[in-house]
Design a protein around this motif. Sequence first.
Motif, PDB file in Angstrom:
ATOM      1  N   GLY A  22      34.648  34.394  35.440  1.00  0.00           N
ATOM      2  CA  GLY A  22      33.903  35.208  36.396  1.00  0.00           C
ATOM      3  C   GLY A  22      34.488  35.136  37.792  1.00  0.00           C
ATOM      4  N   LEU A  23      34.894  33.936  38.212  1.00  0.00           N
ATOM      5  CA  LEU A  23      35.476  33.772  39.545  1.00  0.00           C
ATOM      6  C   LEU A  23      36.796  34.523  39.664  1.00  0.00           C
ATOM      7  CD1 LEU A  23      35.550  32.435  42.340  1.00  0.00           C
ATOM      8  CD2 LEU A  23      36.619  30.446  41.265  1.00  0.00           C
ATOM      9  N   ARG A  24      37.636  34.409  38.638  1.00  0.00           N
ATOM     10  CA  ARG A  24      38.940  35.069  38.690  1.00  0.00           C
ATOM     11  C   ARG A  24      38.782  36.595  38.667  1.00  0.00           C
ATOM     12  NH1 ARG A  24      43.361  31.509  37.468  1.00  0.00           N
ATOM     13  NH2 ARG A  24      44.597  33.290  36.766  1.00  0.00           N
ATOM     14  N   LEU A  25      37.825  37.099  37.892  1.00  0.00           N
ATOM     15  CA  LEU A  25      37.594  38.537  37.871  1.00  0.00           C
ATOM     16  C   LEU A  25      37.068  39.025  39.219  1.00  0.00           C
ATOM     17  CD1 LEU A  25      36.024  39.059  34.321  1.00  0.00           C
ATOM     18  CD2 LEU A  25      38.333  39.638  35.064  1.00  0.00           C
ATOM     19  N   TRP A  26      36.186  38.239  39.830  1.00  0.00           N
ATOM     20  CA  TRP A  26      35.646  38.615  41.143  1.00  0.00           C
ATOM     21  C   TRP A  26      36.766  38.661  42.185  1.00  0.00           C
ATOM     22  CZ3 TRP A  26      35.402  36.466  46.008  1.00  0.00           C
ATOM     23  CH2 TRP A  26      34.519  37.095  46.906  1.00  0.00           C
ATOM     24  N   LEU A  27      37.636  37.651  42.162  1.00  0.00           N
ATOM     25  CA  LEU A  27      38.749  37.629  43.107  1.00  0.00           C
ATOM     26  C   LEU A  27      39.713  38.780  42.855  1.00  0.00           C
ATOM     27  CD1 LEU A  27      39.552  33.802  43.258  1.00  0.00           C
ATOM     28  CD2 LEU A  27      38.549  35.204  45.058  1.00  0.00           C
ATOM     29  N   HIS A  34      37.616  42.081  43.980  1.00  0.00           N
ATOM     30  CA  HIS A  34      36.995  42.115  45.305  1.00  0.00           C
ATOM     31  C   HIS A  34      37.724  41.219  46.308  1.00  0.00           C
ATOM     32  CE1 HIS A  34      33.539  44.358  43.803  1.00  0.00           C
ATOM     33  NE2 HIS A  34      33.548  43.557  42.759  1.00  0.00           N
ATOM     34  N   GLY A  35      37.930  39.964  45.941  1.00  0.00           N
ATOM     35  CA  GLY A  35      38.484  39.009  46.894  1.00  0.00           C
ATOM     36  C   GLY A  35      39.901  39.313  47.329  1.00  0.00           C
TER      37      GLY A  35
END
Length: 229
Positions: free
Chosen positions: A199-204, A207-208
């Motif tokens: 989830g963190l890698r997909l968000w980055l 978006h990030g």
Amino acid sequence: MTGKMISVIRELLVYAPLASGMILGVFCLTGNYDWLNILAFLLLMLGIIPVILHFDDNPFLLALGGLFVLAAGLFQCYFIYTVSAPPAREELAEVSGTFASIRVIPNRGRDNYRIYLQNDDNPYVGLTFLGFPGKVISEEAQAGDAVELLYTQDRRSHAIYAFRLNGRELLSYETASHAKSDNRNAAIFFLIIPAAVCGLRLWLAFHGLRKPPRQKIYRYTGRRRSGIK
């Protein structure tokens, strides 16, 4: 060209432990390899650490790596759930004898037990999480009592799956198997960290690391506009 290949190899090495754990896990599922099961599990668990410490600058690689981690987590859950299945009754050995002694195996939380029979050098292990009634046996069993056991035949320990004392059933195979099935359902908790990393890698990735559009830079040429003297 060589530098680009080295960079790609470095990127792939980050995922090597997870990939190795999945490959070894598939191999273990085709046969009965106790020590390889442990190695595959450790690779799947610890292999996520280099992925957590490494982030790609490329959003596509970042998202792809996250999806791979999630796939490895799903495989880990499936692997644990499969290898921890209770053994079939036909795979268990049965022994009848006379009770000699019972000893406590200290364990954090709930103690386990070792059962010894007369004229038998094998220790039989009663696991509390399988529902083994160690306290009842400690209070009621006497040396010379008749004992019947169903146990696993692995080399490390003979885990008890059924126990009869003087013809009275204190632990049935069905009860022990049901207890093990309930415990192996906890495999789903091993998916929490891979899902969080994914989830963190997909968000980055979406978006990030989204870069602002490049603005065209005005350059002064020093030329005068026509009509101006």
